[in-house]
Every structure is written in structure tokens, then in C-alpha cells.
Design an enzyme around this catalytic site. Structure first.
Site, mmCIF file in Angstrom:
data_model
loop_
_atom_site.group_PDB
_atom_site.id
_atom_site.type_symbol
_atom_site.label_atom_id
_atom_site.label_comp_id
_atom_site.label_asym_id
_atom_site.label_seq_id
_atom_site.Cartn_x
_atom_site.Cartn_y
_atom_site.Cartn_z
ATOM 1 N N LYS A 39 -12.571 -24.914 -4.032
ATOM 2 C CA LYS A 39 -11.345 -25.709 -4.021
ATOM 3 C C LYS A 39 -11.033 -26.155 -2.593
ATOM 4 O O LYS A 39 -11.235 -25.406 -1.638
ATOM 5 C CB LYS A 39 -10.229 -24.826 -4.572
ATOM 6 C CG LYS A 39 -8.895 -25.476 -4.832
ATOM 7 C CD LYS A 39 -7.973 -24.426 -5.452
ATOM 8 C CE LYS A 39 -6.591 -24.948 -5.741
ATOM 9 N NZ LYS A 39 -5.740 -23.883 -6.341
ATOM 10 N N LEU B 160 -0.323 -28.135 -4.182
ATOM 11 C CA LEU B 160 -0.904 -27.017 -4.936
ATOM 12 C C LEU B 160 -0.023 -26.464 -6.052
ATOM 13 O O LEU B 160 -0.536 -25.814 -6.965
ATOM 14 C CB LEU B 160 -1.287 -25.839 -4.009
ATOM 15 C CG LEU B 160 -2.220 -26.150 -2.853
ATOM 16 C CD1 LEU B 160 -2.374 -24.930 -1.948
ATOM 17 C CD2 LEU B 160 -3.591 -26.577 -3.378
ATOM 18 N N SER C 4 -3.677 -25.187 -10.329
ATOM 19 C CA SER C 4 -4.033 -26.199 -9.356
ATOM 20 C C SER C 4 -5.532 -26.279 -9.068
ATOM 21 O O SER C 4 -5.980 -27.176 -8.351
ATOM 22 C CB SER C 4 -3.288 -25.922 -8.035
ATOM 23 O OG SER C 4 -3.613 -24.650 -7.524
ATOM 24 N N ILE D 32 -1.355 -18.639 -7.720
ATOM 25 C CA ILE D 32 -0.065 -18.047 -7.383
ATOM 26 C C ILE D 32 0.899 -18.123 -8.561
ATOM 27 O O ILE D 32 1.983 -17.553 -8.528
ATOM 28 C CB ILE D 32 0.548 -18.715 -6.138
ATOM 29 C CG1 ILE D 32 1.622 -17.829 -5.487
ATOM 30 C CG2 ILE D 32 1.093 -20.108 -6.457
ATOM 31 C CD1 ILE D 32 2.121 -18.332 -4.150
ATOM 32 N N GLY D 33 0.471 -18.829 -9.631
ATOM 33 C CA GLY D 33 1.317 -18.921 -10.806
ATOM 34 C C GLY D 33 0.535 -19.215 -12.066
ATOM 35 O O GLY D 33 1.111 -19.420 -13.132
ATOM 36 N N GLY D 34 -0.788 -19.249 -11.925
ATOM 37 C CA GLY D 34 -1.650 -19.575 -13.056
ATOM 38 C C GLY D 34 -2.745 -20.543 -12.687
ATOM 39 O O GLY D 34 -3.456 -21.077 -13.543
ATOM 40 N N SER D 35 -2.953 -20.767 -11.399
ATOM 41 C CA SER D 35 -3.798 -21.866 -10.932
ATOM 42 C C SER D 35 -5.289 -21.644 -11.104
ATOM 43 O O SER D 35 -6.065 -22.588 -10.955
ATOM 44 C CB SER D 35 -3.486 -22.176 -9.467
ATOM 45 O OG SER D 35 -2.226 -22.775 -9.351
#
Length: 549
Positions: A136, A185, A211, A232-235
Site C-alpha cells: 500500500k 486513508l 483503505s 485502523i478501522g477495518g482497512s
């Protein structure tokens, strides 16, 4: 950080265009050349690369990762021919889904030749000898841009390879491609003012997630055997689920973050993590073993000093099931995937299945809103201001438009951080008291298999585990089935977010979309988590439908 870069009066559109022009040049360098355009493309483009590759290239790029590594280690395949095959497939993937930030053909080919020469003189360089890997964009590569999705950060050159890359390269990997990410992001889709919209190869009217959506699309098209995402939240888990691949978000501080860029570096209200993404579960375990067996904590004392533990298969496994988090109801194909997996698990003599009632997930979502944007989005806005680029709708919603977002005073940040720790403690007590034998939790990845572009506003099924610091792994199960997954026209949505997802589900609109699920374990139980999935995958023959075939 906000890089101090002089773009000499260029508009944000001109800066972004230069990035796209550079990317196109890197694609044009691939030999033999790929088609400059395709005469006709269906909405499902998974099969298209096979039509433009040689039989040998197809065999290489679709080989299981263990078979590929075995052939590389004994010289049956050269690193050069494998690297060239993946470069060509990645270039085609770019044309199909806009998933590539840039190819690195000169670097990759030089590295491949170096590895072939080393093998000719002796042993393989390491456990990943000759294996191409994708990464990434915001994971730093020496001398290359590291924008984290901001136009104004174009020209921010990484002074060195990120630590995670150094480890993988030392293990024999070949870096050959960098993948797309969204603006700043912080979105479960992949759209930026730099590279535009990345699409889902199973159905290009749907998002690949974010992301790490460029990674998801590339891996689903077999343009990479192993990639690095961040979460950081599901990326990691969102694109893995949307694209029908495997993705692990490890416990934070197990893998090194030195060399990454983001607008929120230094903010620890919610900790991010990097992790592996792969078309196969073997790729996930290989990545974790390779990195953790290198003892990364010797150079970075912020990391847990834990090598990857090799476990004996569990004799007994207890799986708790989240059917619905109480906020947004899963769509019919996700409900069906859960039911099919649970029915097969219940038939196994050594697996117990229990229902797990989500513990205050609605309160957790309100808390996360405060913790993700404790400055009310000011730092994000500052990143946009470096070029004057406009907010895109989804990051604007996440960082400043979501109900509850506010610019907090320092004492408020302390309060919400304390509330986070209390929630973590209470969730663990609930687990220990209500289900003391539960090893893992099985849940949806999101309400929909893969949402239409521009609609991914709910993070609840993934971000709850970021709040708790629990590792999670996503795995493919099946595909949307028009005969089995009809919309429930009688359902009455319980809130506005629930209505958004209900309205955006269509059995025809989600045609060909993979359906994935998520497995979660307690903090630092990463090895137990992967072992549990290996057991489940083996015993019930997952996936039921191979969406990558």
C-alpha cells in the site's frame, strides 16, 4: 505530519495528473507490452487477465504460494520470470480496476536478477526467496512518494524503506508494485483526488473496500501473491471481504510501523496496525512467521517481544456467533453465509457453537466517533490545504460530518481515552463471565458483501475490534446468489444508517460479489486465531464457492 513541499504554483489537479502520468509510464515499461485498452469489459473482470497472459504466466501467477516458493528455492522457476509475470498481471489489473499507484519494474527486475545470481552461487536468500510482494502506498519505499492519500504530499519522499519492507526484503522478497488508497486513508472505500476510484474486479459497480482497496483488487486479480495493508478501522478486513481474499489485522504492536505516513501519526486514541493480505490463508501465516521470526523488537522496543508461536491444532473449539450487532442488520447474503457456516460447525464433534450477544456495540460506535477525530478533523483538513484539494464526500463524513465528531479539549481526550480503557475492561469481563470457554467470535465483516461506490459509511463490524485491540481475520465463504439472497421487502430499518444499507442492497446490484466473514480473538491471541481458521477451513471445506476461480 505536514510535509513542506514546494509545488511551484501548480494546481492540485496538475499535481495529481503528474502522478497518474508517471504511473502510466511505469505500466508502459512492462515487457511484453499489455493492451493499451480493452475493446469490451464485462462488469466482472476477474477472468480478463488470463486472456492476455501466456499459459506460463497464468500458471505462475495462479500457483499456490507454497508451490511458488518451492519452485523458486530450487531454481525450477527463476525470480526474474516470476517477477515479470506478476508485473504483467499487475499492469493488466491496473487497466481493469485502477488499483496501482505505481509499478517498480527497474527496481524489481534488478532485485530478481540479484536473487537469481545468489541462488546460482548457493542457497536461497531467505524464506521468501524470489517472491514478489505488493504494498500500500503510505508504507514508505525509499526515494518514492509517500502521500497517505493527500495531493499536497506528492513529492514527500521516503528516506528509507519502511521497517516491514526491510524485513521482507531481507527474507528474499521482491517489491514490484505500490497500490492505491483513499484520500487521507480514513475510508472503507478507495477513492482519492490523486488516483481516482478503484473498482471491485468481481463487479466494477461496487467498491473493493478500503483503505487497502488497491491491495484488495490487485490480489483478487492474482496480480500479487502477498500484500501489505494497514488497518485502523477495518482497512485490511473491508477490502479482503469485498474482494474475496484473506486479510489479517494483527494485534497492534506486533508488526513494525516505522516508515509509514498518515495525518494522524502520533495520535494513539485508536491504534493502527499493518498486516498481510493474500489470496490464500497460507500467505497470511507465512507473512506472520517470516516477520516475527526476524525478531523485529530487537530494533523497535515499541513492539511486543513475541515470535510467531507454532501451535498444536485445537482439540476443542468454541465459536461465539454475532448474528447482528444491533445497529445495522446484515443483508441476506451475509446472513446466509453465517447460517451455512454455523450449520456445518454444529455438525462437528469437536466444535461448540454459541450465540454471542454484542456487548454495547452502539455505545462503542459513539466512543469511536470521538476517538477517530478528536480534533474535529483539523489535521485532516490541514493535509487537504497543502494543495487546496477539496474534501471527498466519505472522508468528509468520517472526519467532520459524522454525528458526534467535535474538536475536543485536552481534558475531554483524557476522558474518552479513559472510557476506552473501561470499555475494553468491561468487554473482557463479559467474555470471561458469559462465555469463559469461547475461543473466537464469528461475525460479519460488514452489512453488505461489497457496497456500491460512495456508500460505505458504517464501520461497526470491524472498528469495534480496533477499539478493543483484538486481532481479526477475514476469509471468503461464498458469493451472492440471486436465487437465495432476495431482499426482505417487509423489513423496517431501525435507524438512518440501517436504512442506508438496506436501501443499497440489491441482489442484482451485488451480482457476483464475494461474501466473507470475520473471525476475532482476544488481544495477542493472533496465533490461536489463525489456527482456529485453519481448523474451520479444513473441517468444513471453505470457501463453499471460490470467487477467485
Amino acid at each position: 505530519m505536514t510535509p513542506n513541499i514546494d509545488h511551484k504554483g501548480a494546481t492540485w489537479q496538475e499535481i495529481a495528473q503528474k502522478v497518474r502520468d508517471h504511473r502510466d509510464i511505469t505500466v508502459e515499461k512492462i515487457e511484453p507490452a499489455i493492451p493499451t485498452q480493452f475493446d469490451y469489459l464485462p462488469s466482472r473482470v476477474i477472468d480478463v487477465p488470463r486472456q492476455h497472459l501466456s499459459a506460463a504466466e497464468v500458471e505462475i501467477t495462479e500457483s499456490p504460494i507454497d508451490s511458488l516458493l518451492s519452485s523458486l528455492a530450487i531454481g525450477k522457476l527463476t525470480s526474474l520470470e516470476v517477477t515479470k509475470a506478476f508485473l504483467r498481471r499487475a499492469a493488466i489489473a491496473q487497466k481493469l480496476t485502477n488499483c496501482v499507484y505505481e509499478l517498480l519494474p527497474e527496481r524489481a527486475i534488478a532485485r530478481a536478477k540479484e536473487l537469481d545470481e545468489a541462488l546460482a552461487k548457493g542457497e536461497p536468500v531467505g524464506p521468501l526467496h524470489g517472491l514478489p510482494i505488493s504494498v500500500k502506498e503510505h508504507i514508505g519505499v525509499e526515494g518514492r512518494d509517500c502521500t497517505a492519500g493527500f495531493v499536497g504530499w506528492v513529492g514527500n519522499k521516503s528516506p528509507y524503506d519502511a521497517n516491514i519492507l526491510k524485513i521482507l526484503l531481507k527474507a528474499g522478497a521482491v517489491l514490484y508494485v505500490r497500490t492505491t488508497e483513499p484520500q487521507g486513508l480514513m475510508v472503507l472505500e478507495t477513492c482519492s483526488n490523486i488516483t481516482g476510484v478503484t473498482t471491485n474486479p468481481h463487479n466494477t459497480s461496487l467498491t473493493p473496500g478500503g483503505s487497502s482497496g488497491g491491495e484488495g483488487a490487485l490480489l483478487a486479480l492474482r496480480g500479487s501473491p502477498l500484500g501489505i495493508g494497514s488497518d485502523i478501522g477495518g482497512s485490511i478486513r473491508s477490502p479482503a471481504g469485498n474482494c474475496g481474499i484473506y486479510g489479517l489485522r494483527p494485534t497492534p504492536a506486533r508488526l513494525p510501523l516505522i516508515g509509514l505516513e498518515a495525518f494522524s501519526i502520533g495520535c494513539e486514541t485508536v491504534m493502527g496496525a499493518i498486516g498481510p493480505m493474500s489470496p490464500t490463508l497460507d500467505g497470511i501465516e507465512l507473512f506472520m512467521k517470516t516477520v516475527l521470526n526476524s525478531r523485529p523488537w530487537d530494533d523497535d522496543l515499541s513492539l511486543h517481544q513475541m515470535p510467531w508461536r507454532v501451535l498444536e491444532p485445537s482439540k476443542k473449539l468454541t465459536v461465539g456467533v454475532i448474528w447482528d450487532d444491533g445497529v445495522v442488520k446484515p443483508s441476506p447474503p451475509v446472513q446466509r453465509a453465517l447460517k451455512e457456516v454455523v450449520e456445518k460447525l454444529k455438525a462437528l464433534p469437536d466444535v461448540d457453537v454459541i450465540d454471542w450477544a454484542p456487548y454495547k456495540h452502539d455505545e462503542a460506535m459513539k466512543l469511536l466517533t470521538k476517538l477517530y477525530a478528536p480534533d474535529g478533523g483539523r489535521a485532516f483538513a490541514k493535509g487537504l490545504a497543502t494543495s487546496g484539494e477539496p474534501w471527498l464526500p466519505l472522508p468528509e463524513f468520517t472526519m467532520k460530518g459524522s454525528p458526534g465528531v467535535e474538536d475536543l479539549e485536552q481534558h475531554d481526550i483524557w476522558k474518552y481515552t479513559k472510557d476506552r480503557e473501561i470499555f475494553r475492561y468491561m468487554y473482557l469481563q463479559e467474555w470471561n463471565n458469559a462465555a469463559p470457554t469461547m475461543d473466537v467470535i464469528l461475525s460479519p465483516v460488514g452489512p453488505l458483501p461489497a457496497p456500491p461506490h460512495g456508500t460505505s459509511k458504517y464501520w461497526g463490524y470491524t472498528s469495534i475490534w480496533n477499539l478493543l485491540d483484538y486481532p481479526g481475520i477475514v476469509f471468503p465463504v461464498t458469493k451472492v446468489n440471486p436465487e437465495l439472497d432476495a431482499k426482505d421487502e417487509s423489513y423496517k430499518p431501525r435507524n438512518e444508517m440501517d436504512k442506508l444499507y438496506y436501501d443499497n442492497y440489491s441482489v442484482d446490484g451485488q451480482k457476483d460479489a464475494p461474501v466473507a466473514l470475520q473471525l476475532v480473538a482476544k488481544k495477542l491471541y493472533d496465533e490461536e486465531l489463525v489456527e482456529a481458521l485453519k481448523t474451520i477451513k479444513r473441517e468444513i471445506s471453505l470457501p463453499f464457492v471460490n470467487s477467485l476461480a
